[in-house]
Motif scaffolding. Sequence first.
Motif, PDB file in Angstrom:
ATOM      1  N   LYS A 268      88.845 -54.941  24.447  1.00 16.93           N
ATOM      2  CA  LYS A 268      88.357 -54.538  22.687  1.00 16.93           C
ATOM      3  C   LYS A 268      87.522 -53.188  22.682  1.00 16.93           C
ATOM      4  O   LYS A 268      87.068 -52.735  23.820  1.00 16.93           O
ATOM      5  N   LYS A 269      87.479 -52.586  21.510  1.00 19.48           N
ATOM      6  CA  LYS A 269      86.776 -51.297  21.639  1.00 19.48           C
ATOM      7  C   LYS A 269      85.261 -51.263  21.197  1.00 19.48           C
ATOM      8  O   LYS A 269      85.013 -52.437  20.425  1.00 19.48           O
ATOM      9  N   VAL A 270      84.618 -50.397  21.653  1.00 17.10           N
ATOM     10  CA  VAL A 270      83.016 -50.468  21.526  1.00 17.10           C
ATOM     11  C   VAL A 270      82.683 -49.018  21.569  1.00 17.10           C
ATOM     12  O   VAL A 270      83.158 -48.384  22.302  1.00 17.10           O
ATOM     13  N   ILE A 271      81.685 -48.801  20.917  1.00 23.29           N
ATOM     14  CA  ILE A 271      80.990 -47.592  20.928  1.00 23.29           C
ATOM     15  C   ILE A 271      80.648 -47.094  22.153  1.00 23.29           C
ATOM     16  O   ILE A 271      79.682 -48.129  22.649  1.00 23.29           O
ATOM     17  N   MET A 272      80.964 -46.204  22.689  1.00 21.87           N
ATOM     18  CA  MET A 272      80.525 -45.828  24.316  1.00 21.87           C
ATOM     19  C   MET A 272      79.160 -45.425  24.530  1.00 21.87           C
ATOM     20  O   MET A 272      79.089 -44.226  24.741  1.00 21.87           O
ATOM     21  N   MET A 273      78.212 -46.303  24.195  1.00 20.75           N
ATOM     22  CA  MET A 273      76.911 -46.013  24.534  1.00 20.75           C
ATOM     23  C   MET A 273      76.519 -47.237  25.308  1.00 20.75           C
ATOM     24  O   MET A 273      76.620 -48.248  25.072  1.00 20.75           O
ATOM     25  N   ASP A 274      75.287 -47.044  26.152  1.00 23.14           N
ATOM     26  CA  ASP A 274      74.896 -48.041  26.951  1.00 23.14           C
ATOM     27  C   ASP A 274      74.546 -49.144  26.429  1.00 23.14           C
ATOM     28  O   ASP A 274      74.726 -50.466  26.810  1.00 23.14           O
ATOM     29  N   TYR A 275      73.589 -49.155  25.308  1.00 24.72           N
ATOM     30  CA  TYR A 275      73.168 -50.252  24.777  1.00 24.72           C
ATOM     31  C   TYR A 275      74.502 -51.064  23.959  1.00 24.72           C
ATOM     32  O   TYR A 275      74.319 -52.512  24.107  1.00 24.72           O
ATOM     33  N   ASN A 276      75.262 -50.545  23.231  1.00 23.28           N
ATOM     34  CA  ASN A 276      76.418 -51.122  22.712  1.00 23.28           C
ATOM     35  C   ASN A 276      77.270 -51.937  23.846  1.00 23.28           C
ATOM     36  O   ASN A 276      77.575 -53.071  23.527  1.00 23.28           O
ATOM     37  N   LEU A 277      77.395 -51.249  25.134  1.00 21.05           N
ATOM     38  CA  LEU A 277      78.021 -51.905  26.050  1.00 21.05           C
ATOM     39  C   LEU A 277      77.282 -53.115  26.623  1.00 21.05           C
ATOM     40  O   LEU A 277      77.898 -54.238  26.841  1.00 21.05           O
ATOM     41  N   TRP A 278      76.055 -53.004  26.631  1.00 23.26           N
ATOM     42  CA  TRP A 278      75.020 -54.251  27.145  1.00 23.26           C
ATOM     43  C   TRP A 278      75.189 -55.190  26.103  1.00 23.26           C
ATOM     44  O   TRP A 278      75.556 -56.599  26.449  1.00 23.26           O
ATOM     45  N   TYR A 279      75.052 -55.095  24.994  1.00 26.99           N
ATOM     46  CA  TYR A 279      75.348 -56.031  24.085  1.00 26.99           C
ATOM     47  C   TYR A 279      76.689 -56.751  23.865  1.00 26.99           C
ATOM     48  O   TYR A 279      76.632 -57.962  24.005  1.00 26.99           O
ATOM     49  N   GLN A 280      77.583 -55.959  24.220  1.00 25.44           N
ATOM     50  CA  GLN A 280      79.040 -56.564  24.163  1.00 25.44           C
ATOM     51  C   GLN A 280      79.382 -57.061  25.251  1.00 25.44           C
ATOM     52  O   GLN A 280      80.013 -58.072  25.431  1.00 25.44           O
ATOM     53  N   LEU A 281      78.821 -56.854  26.416  1.00 24.37           N
ATOM     54  CA  LEU A 281      79.131 -57.417  27.686  1.00 24.37           C
ATOM     55  C   LEU A 281      78.412 -58.614  28.122  1.00 24.37           C
ATOM     56  O   LEU A 281      78.917 -59.450  28.734  1.00 24.37           O
ATOM     57  N   GLY A 282      77.325 -58.741  27.551  1.00 18.83           N
ATOM     58  CA  GLY A 282      76.441 -59.876  27.916  1.00 18.83           C
ATOM     59  C   GLY A 282      75.247 -60.171  26.666  1.00 18.83           C
ATOM     60  O   GLY A 282      74.324 -60.858  27.056  1.00 18.83           O
ATOM     61  N   HIS A 283      75.666 -59.927  25.562  1.00 19.97           N
ATOM     62  CA  HIS A 283      74.777 -60.058  24.424  1.00 19.97           C
ATOM     63  C   HIS A 283      73.288 -59.642  24.663  1.00 19.97           C
ATOM     64  O   HIS A 283      72.267 -60.267  24.546  1.00 19.97           O
ATOM     65  N   ALA A 284      73.039 -58.676  25.596  1.00 22.14           N
ATOM     66  CA  ALA A 284      71.791 -57.816  25.709  1.00 22.14           C
ATOM     67  C   ALA A 284      70.713 -58.825  26.556  1.00 22.14           C
ATOM     68  O   ALA A 284      69.767 -58.611  26.713  1.00 22.14           O
ATOM     69  N   LYS A 285      71.381 -59.463  27.561  1.00 24.01           N
ATOM     70  CA  LYS A 285      70.876 -60.303  28.208  1.00 24.01           C
ATOM     71  C   LYS A 285      70.586 -59.665  29.430  1.00 24.01           C
ATOM     72  O   LYS A 285      71.352 -58.754  29.868  1.00 24.01           O
ATOM     73  N   ASN A 286      69.337 -59.782  30.272  1.00 23.79           N
ATOM     74  CA  ASN A 286      69.217 -59.115  31.464  1.00 23.79           C
ATOM     75  C   ASN A 286      69.893 -59.731  32.696  1.00 23.79           C
ATOM     76  O   ASN A 286      69.058 -60.508  33.628  1.00 23.79           O
ATOM     77  N   ASP A 287      70.915 -59.800  32.512  1.00 27.89           N
ATOM     78  CA  ASP A 287      71.956 -60.363  33.672  1.00 27.89           C
ATOM     79  C   ASP A 287      73.081 -59.306  34.241  1.00 27.89           C
ATOM     80  O   ASP A 287      73.742 -59.166  33.417  1.00 27.89           O
ATOM     81  N   THR A 288      72.657 -58.731  35.227  1.00 27.77           N
ATOM     82  CA  THR A 288      73.495 -57.430  35.609  1.00 27.77           C
ATOM     83  C   THR A 288      74.972 -57.668  35.618  1.00 27.77           C
ATOM     84  O   THR A 288      75.594 -56.977  35.302  1.00 27.77           O
TER      85      THR A 288
END
Length: 377
Positions: A268-288
């Motif tokens: 799916k599409k996401v704004i290509m910024m680190d926080y946006n990717l972090w949120y969408q990839l793992g809901h902003a959890k600290n799990d690499t």
Amino acid sequence: MFPSRAVRRPGTWLAVAVALVLAVVLIVHLDRGHPEPGSAAGGAPPSTSATAPPAGQDPAWMRPLRPGEKPPQFVLFSFDGAGSHDHWSRYLALAERVHAHFSGLLSGIYLLTDEQRSRYTGPGHKPGAASIGFGGSAAEVATRVRDLNAAVAAGHQIGTHYNGHFCTGAEPSVGRWTTPGWAGEIGQFSRFVDDAHEHLGLHLSAKDVTGGRTPCLEGNWAQAFPAMRAAGYTFDTSQPSDGVKWPTRLDGIWEFWMPYVQVPALHKKVIMMDYNLWYQLGHAKNDTGQYAQATLETYRGAYRAAFDGNRAPLVIGNHFNDWAGGAFSRAAEGFMGEVCTKPETVCATYAEVTKWMSLQDPAVLDRYRAMPPAQVR
């Protein structure tokens, strides 16, 4: 600092609200924290297009395009907050190795010590209030000034990330500010920079700052742009675009769009910024997890789409951060190390790309702007 956290597809407001509520409770001070060491791929020899010119001379690509010649593929690395000494050290060293320029978008209150916080009053807020930390100790501010001076000397650009980082939920947020509010925020940023120039030896003054990115990618542009123009700003890099799109002049300001692209790992599409990717990839959890690899593949896909398509400048919007164990910093460093050495590719600042566009035949650039935005497949 709080991240620029818009995760929206234009018109999808529920996703925005969920992300904003989550982000408001994040711990601040992220931009000037202590990051994990990152891995920087950058050992390959630079291509001709990336070779640094002699001091004081424009690079070879800073010229009008020849008939039938394609534009260079510009890649614009930019970092909100720009406060962490460890990140400055790593990116400056990496950029030197691969002959890249990038842009640090400074939060103005990072030039104030914690004891000086009352010098800042955000629009509609009490003196000393902010959604991010201030500059720390006098020694920390002095180190930051030295980092900024090293960046300026190396040809990197310093822009603005404004001051208090008041996003939705910290009202009145930047999206609600009127033109006078924006003028006050910009005026204070300028004063902090000029005071540091005069008293702390900063090799930068307010007149050298020509634009930046708004907190959380938010803003009422009809209210913000007049204040930006009055301050002499020429560019903004806050608004999303569907795909990789050429900069557009809006109300006298060059908008360098934040691309909304397909993320292969998410389908799916996401704004290509680190926080946006972090949120969408793992809901902003600290799990690499696979964050670094997924982000790197997203960057690579966007680059290929632009390079093979409309050659629109590719904005890589990031922070100096340690989120997910430094996964997103490692991805950005890895991508800078590999992409800036590619043929026909130039890692440049907003000011450099704006200057390059000014040298071109407008009809040539209009033809490229008429091409569909580049899309990751």
